[in-house]
Enzyme design. Structure first.
Site, mmCIF file in Angstrom:
data_model
loop_
_atom_site.group_PDB
_atom_site.id
_atom_site.type_symbol
_atom_site.label_atom_id
_atom_site.label_comp_id
_atom_site.label_asym_id
_atom_site.label_seq_id
_atom_site.Cartn_x
_atom_site.Cartn_y
_atom_site.Cartn_z
ATOM 1 N N CYS A 1 0.860 -1.175 0.000
ATOM 2 C CA CYS A 1 0.000 0.000 0.000
ATOM 3 C C CYS A 1 0.901 1.232 0.000
ATOM 4 O O CYS A 1 2.099 1.132 0.232
ATOM 5 C CB CYS A 1 -0.853 0.035 1.262
ATOM 6 N N ARG B 1 1.482 1.612 -5.930
ATOM 7 C CA ARG B 1 1.669 0.662 -4.826
ATOM 8 C C ARG B 1 0.384 -0.074 -4.457
ATOM 9 O O ARG B 1 0.402 -1.000 -3.633
ATOM 10 C CB ARG B 1 2.191 1.396 -3.581
ATOM 11 N N TRP C 1 -3.761 -1.817 -1.347
ATOM 12 C CA TRP C 1 -3.812 -3.069 -2.081
ATOM 13 C C TRP C 1 -4.196 -4.116 -1.034
ATOM 14 O O TRP C 1 -3.446 -4.405 -0.123
ATOM 15 C CB TRP C 1 -2.457 -3.394 -2.695
ATOM 16 N N ASN D 1 0.718 -0.169 6.096
ATOM 17 C CA ASN D 1 1.147 -0.973 4.952
ATOM 18 C C ASN D 1 1.809 -2.229 5.505
ATOM 19 O O ASN D 1 2.685 -2.125 6.357
ATOM 20 C CB ASN D 1 2.148 -0.158 4.109
ATOM 21 N N GLY D 2 1.392 -3.414 5.024
ATOM 22 C CA GLY D 2 1.982 -4.662 5.508
ATOM 23 C C GLY D 2 0.922 -5.535 6.155
ATOM 24 O O GLY D 2 -0.276 -5.352 5.924
ATOM 25 N N GLU E 1 9.210 -14.440 -20.140
ATOM 26 C CA GLU E 1 8.918 -13.035 -19.836
ATOM 27 C C GLU E 1 7.897 -12.466 -20.823
ATOM 28 O O GLU E 1 6.997 -11.713 -20.427
ATOM 29 C CB GLU E 1 10.232 -12.232 -19.850
ATOM 30 N N LYS F 1 4.367 -10.848 -19.577
ATOM 31 C CA LYS F 1 3.954 -9.475 -19.908
ATOM 32 C C LYS F 1 2.545 -9.471 -20.493
ATOM 33 O O LYS F 1 1.707 -8.669 -20.111
ATOM 34 C CB LYS F 1 4.916 -8.825 -20.921
ATOM 35 N N GLU G 1 -0.179 -10.362 -17.819
ATOM 36 C CA GLU G 1 -0.479 -9.404 -16.754
ATOM 37 C C GLU G 1 -1.111 -8.113 -17.248
ATOM 38 O O GLU G 1 -1.884 -7.501 -16.525
ATOM 39 C CB GLU G 1 0.731 -9.136 -15.850
ATOM 40 N N HIS H 1 5.749 -32.918 -25.330
ATOM 41 C CA HIS H 1 5.426 -33.816 -24.199
ATOM 42 C C HIS H 1 4.073 -33.490 -23.581
ATOM 43 O O HIS H 1 3.793 -33.916 -22.458
ATOM 44 C CB HIS H 1 6.548 -33.745 -23.160
ATOM 45 N N LYS I 1 2.672 -3.256 -7.612
ATOM 46 C CA LYS I 1 4.056 -3.141 -8.064
ATOM 47 C C LYS I 1 5.003 -3.932 -7.162
ATOM 48 O O LYS I 1 5.949 -4.530 -7.627
ATOM 49 C CB LYS I 1 4.471 -1.664 -8.096
HETATM 50 C C1 AGP Z 1 6.540 -8.066 -13.315
HETATM 51 O O1 AGP Z 1 6.001 -7.458 -14.428
HETATM 52 C C2 AGP Z 1 5.619 -8.256 -12.212
HETATM 53 N N1 AGP Z 1 5.015 -7.043 -11.813
HETATM 54 C C3 AGP Z 1 6.090 -9.141 -11.080
HETATM 55 O O2 AGP Z 1 6.203 -10.419 -11.584
HETATM 56 C C4 AGP Z 1 7.432 -8.771 -10.376
HETATM 57 O O3 AGP Z 1 8.500 -9.000 -11.229
HETATM 58 C C5 AGP Z 1 7.573 -9.632 -9.100
HETATM 59 O O4 AGP Z 1 6.516 -9.334 -8.230
HETATM 60 C C6 AGP Z 1 8.903 -9.424 -8.420
HETATM 61 O O5 AGP Z 1 9.084 -8.106 -8.013
HETATM 62 P P1 AGP Z 1 10.486 -7.599 -7.509
HETATM 63 O O6 AGP Z 1 11.426 -7.654 -8.650
HETATM 64 O O7 AGP Z 1 10.239 -6.208 -7.022
HETATM 65 O O8 AGP Z 1 10.927 -8.515 -6.411
#
Ligand code: AGP
Length: 608
Positions: free
Chosen positions: A2, A27, A75, A101-102, A482, A486, A489, A505, A603
């Site tokens: 958050c 966040r 969040w 936050n947490g 990757e 992308k 998400e 397989h 994030k």
């Molecule tokens: C990447 O696009 C994502 N938002 C997510 O997978 C991210 O890479 C993951 O949460 C790890 O985050 P970090 O690199 O801050 O540890």
């Protein structure tokens, strides 16, 4: 994760809090709220939705007399993302307001005790216990009350708290979740991250774990949890506020994709000697220690895990050390065999991902050497590791990692070559050749970016496509993974990243007309094998797209070929992933998605 913001000073408080929250929206953005302290009353405004929704609740005039205030963008972790669970939370008497936050892991026990003492709760959150705990303490000064809370609460938390009866005081506390103070002239700010106050001040103080900070308009006092005074260490923020803004791009994600040449150049800067060797003195690890290492573990999550996949190939190939890679959330639970000869590398752009932090803490407890790779200076990972290698991508606001990924790849390539150098596993001439090629990466990425329009055109055919596969082998495998992540998400379509040779397989059963199969074929020693695998996909009706090096004759298997500059194996991962970022971006925007704030994501993930 958050976002927290707090302010005490002469400005209209909402004019600081609301824009501050908007800068922290990356966040978390499922609800938002503010609390203002007018001296004789607290006003709390909060609702589900984004900061723009919160603005609709604000009647500026009636709030202009506030002396201090706190705000939050959420969040959800405990309790649904609705208005009732939005922060700030207050006590029964509406005398204390809290943003958090947490996670307070022992919240249920604390809550039960408070209910037993007659407190009435309004939300399902763990955070609300803090307001009632402080109320329950009676007439204890706020900073002392927060210290007591911190001594009783378990888990990772950052707090900002205020009390009606102390309107000129704001108290913050931190354990695990980030918190920084912005020091102004006759005013002070509290926030989860610097962009929240950067338009007002560049002077900041990092609040360390298990510290409580008391802010007044003209003072900042820091203590430990016993109340012992600690001298605040002030830093100057040396990046621009504009760097955290969109700079004319329609989205942060696109801006950040285009910042990659610069970010890569910055990550390489000063790390290559005039004779073409890797210089990582900043690690400050004795060469003897690195030579004694007999095994490497790389732990990370999400996109950073894909950088770990590439790192395995790089370290094994160049430094000839065995490497295991782990999704950080799985690491501790498999009882990895670690000792003082193990090197554990944690990769996390934010440096705050709790799974990765827990994995490196576990490794340190086993006596292993830990190197953190982070994009955030002074992040928790940076501070907990024995040594840190920073990527220098600058702030990344878009939830989907782009420039932090390519700079992680570069950082891990540098680290792989450095380990090889120190251990004498590779000839200096070979390092020089690779490093010279690495220095070309910024220009090469720039040239890939110039193909964005062509990729956008290509993607128009696939706006409604629901099934994608991204395939590659060896160094192309993490790139494929990757590319799939992308697309998933930000465009919300099914995209599987797979080892090309593994398709036969099982997953090949899913290939039929209408499925788009993207093959990455930049790794020279497996390209012919990947091309044959792509033939197998074509034979089942898949639409074939290849990411291939310029000048590489890939035959006629592909319906479309996206070209990237030729370069050495593994280094090519950096250029090869860029068209896949652009592809995901264009498909997602054509589908009308908010690419900077994809649904259900945050994030930084600070919960297990
Ligand atoms: C990447 O696009 C994502 N938002 C997510 O997978 C991210 O890479 C993951 O949460 C790890 O985050 P970090 O690199 O801050 O540890």
């Amino acid at each position: 994760m958050c976002g927290i913001v707090g302010y005490v000073g002469p400005r209209p408080v909402i004019d600081v809090l609301v824009p501050g929250l908007a800068h922290l929206e990356y966040r978390g953005y499922d609800s938002a709220g503010i609390a203002l302290n007018h001296g004789n009353s607290l006003s709390v405004l909060k609702r589900a939705g984004r900061i723009a929704d919160l603005r609709l609740l604000i009647d500026q005039e009636s709030l202009d007399d506030a002396i201090s205030g706190i705000g939050h963008t959420r969040w959800a972790t405990h309790g649904a993302p609705n208005s009732g669970n939005a922060h700030p939370h207050v006590d029964c008497d509406r005398g204390v307001a809290v943003v958090h936050n947490g996670i307070i892991e022992n919240w249920a026990v604390l809550k039960e005790k408070l209910i037993g003492a007659g407190h009435e709760f309004e939300s399902d959150t763990d955070s609300e216990v803090v307001a009632h705990m402080i109320e329950d303490m009676g007439d204890v000064p706020l900073a002392e009350a927060v210290r007591r809370v911190m001594n009783q609460a378990e888990g990772a938390l950052a707090l900002a708290v205020m009390r009606r009866s102390e309107p000129d005081v704001l108290v913050g506390a931190r354990r695990g979740s980030p918190l920084v103070v912005g020091r102004g002239d006759g005013e002070n700010f509290l926030a989860s991250d610097i962009p929240a106050f950067l338009e007002h001040t560049r002077e900041m103080v990092v609040v360390d774990d298990d510290r409580v900070v008391e802010l007044r308009a003209d003072s900042v006092s820091l203590t430990d949890l016993e109340g012992n005074a600690i001298e605040p260490v002030q830093h100057k923020v040396d990046w621009n506020f504009e760097a955290a803004e969109r700079d004319g791009y329609p989205t942060f994600m696109l801006k950040e994709i285009y910042e990659q040449p610069h970010a890569i150049a910055d990550t390489l800067a000063g790390r290559v000697s005039p004779t073409g060797q890797v210089v990582l003195d900043e690690l400050e690890i004795d060469g003897r220690m690195l030579r004694a290492i007999d095994k490497v573990f790389v732990v990370a999550c999400g996109t950073s895990y894909h950088a770990a996949m590439m790192a395995k190939y790089a370290i094994e190939r160049w430094a000839r050390l065995p490497v295991e890679i782990d999704i950080a959330s799985e690491f501790r639970y498999r009882d990895p065999v670690l000792d003082s000869r193990s090197l554990v590398i944690g990769i996390s752009q934010s440096g705050e991902t709790i799974d990765t932090l827990a994995a490196v803490r576990y490794a340190r407890a086993q006596g292993s050497l830990v190197i953190g790779v982070s994009n955030v200076v002074e992040s928790a990972l940076a501070r907990e590791a024995d040594a840190v290698l920073y990527t220098r991508a600058g702030p990344e606001i878009g939830v989907a990692a782009t420039k932090t990924f390519t700079t992680q790849l570069v950082a891990m390539q540098l680290l792989g070559l450095y380990l090889a150098q120190v251990r004498g596993a590779v000839d200096p001439g070979a390092v020089e050749v690779l490093v010279t090629e690495m220095l070309r990466l910024p220009d090469q990425v720039e040239s890939v970016l110039s193909t964005s329009d062509a990729i956008e055109k290509l993607s128009r055919d696939w706006t409604d496509t629901r099934d994608y596969f991204f395939l590659g082998r060896s160094g192309d495998f993490p790139v494929a993974m990757e590319g799939a992540l992308k697309l998933k998400e930000i465009a919300y379509v099914r995209a599987e990243g797979y080892a090309a040779g593994e398709m036969k397989h099982g997953p090949i059963a899913l290939i039929e007309e209408g499925v788009v199969v993207v093959g990455v074929v930049t790794d020279s020693h497996v390209r012919t094998k990947t091309l044959s695998n792509m033939e197998e996909m074509k034979a089942r009706g898949g639409t074939i797209v290849l990411v291939a090096e310029e000048g590489d004759d890939v035959g006629n298997v592909a319906d479309h070929v996206i070209r990237v500059p030729a370069g050495p194996d593994l280094l090519c991962t950096v250029t090869a992933v860029v068209p896949l970022q652009l592809l995901a971006y264009h498909i997602a925007t054509a589908r009308g998605m908010d690419v900077d704030k994809p649904r259900n994501l945050a994030k930084t993930v600070t919960v297990e």
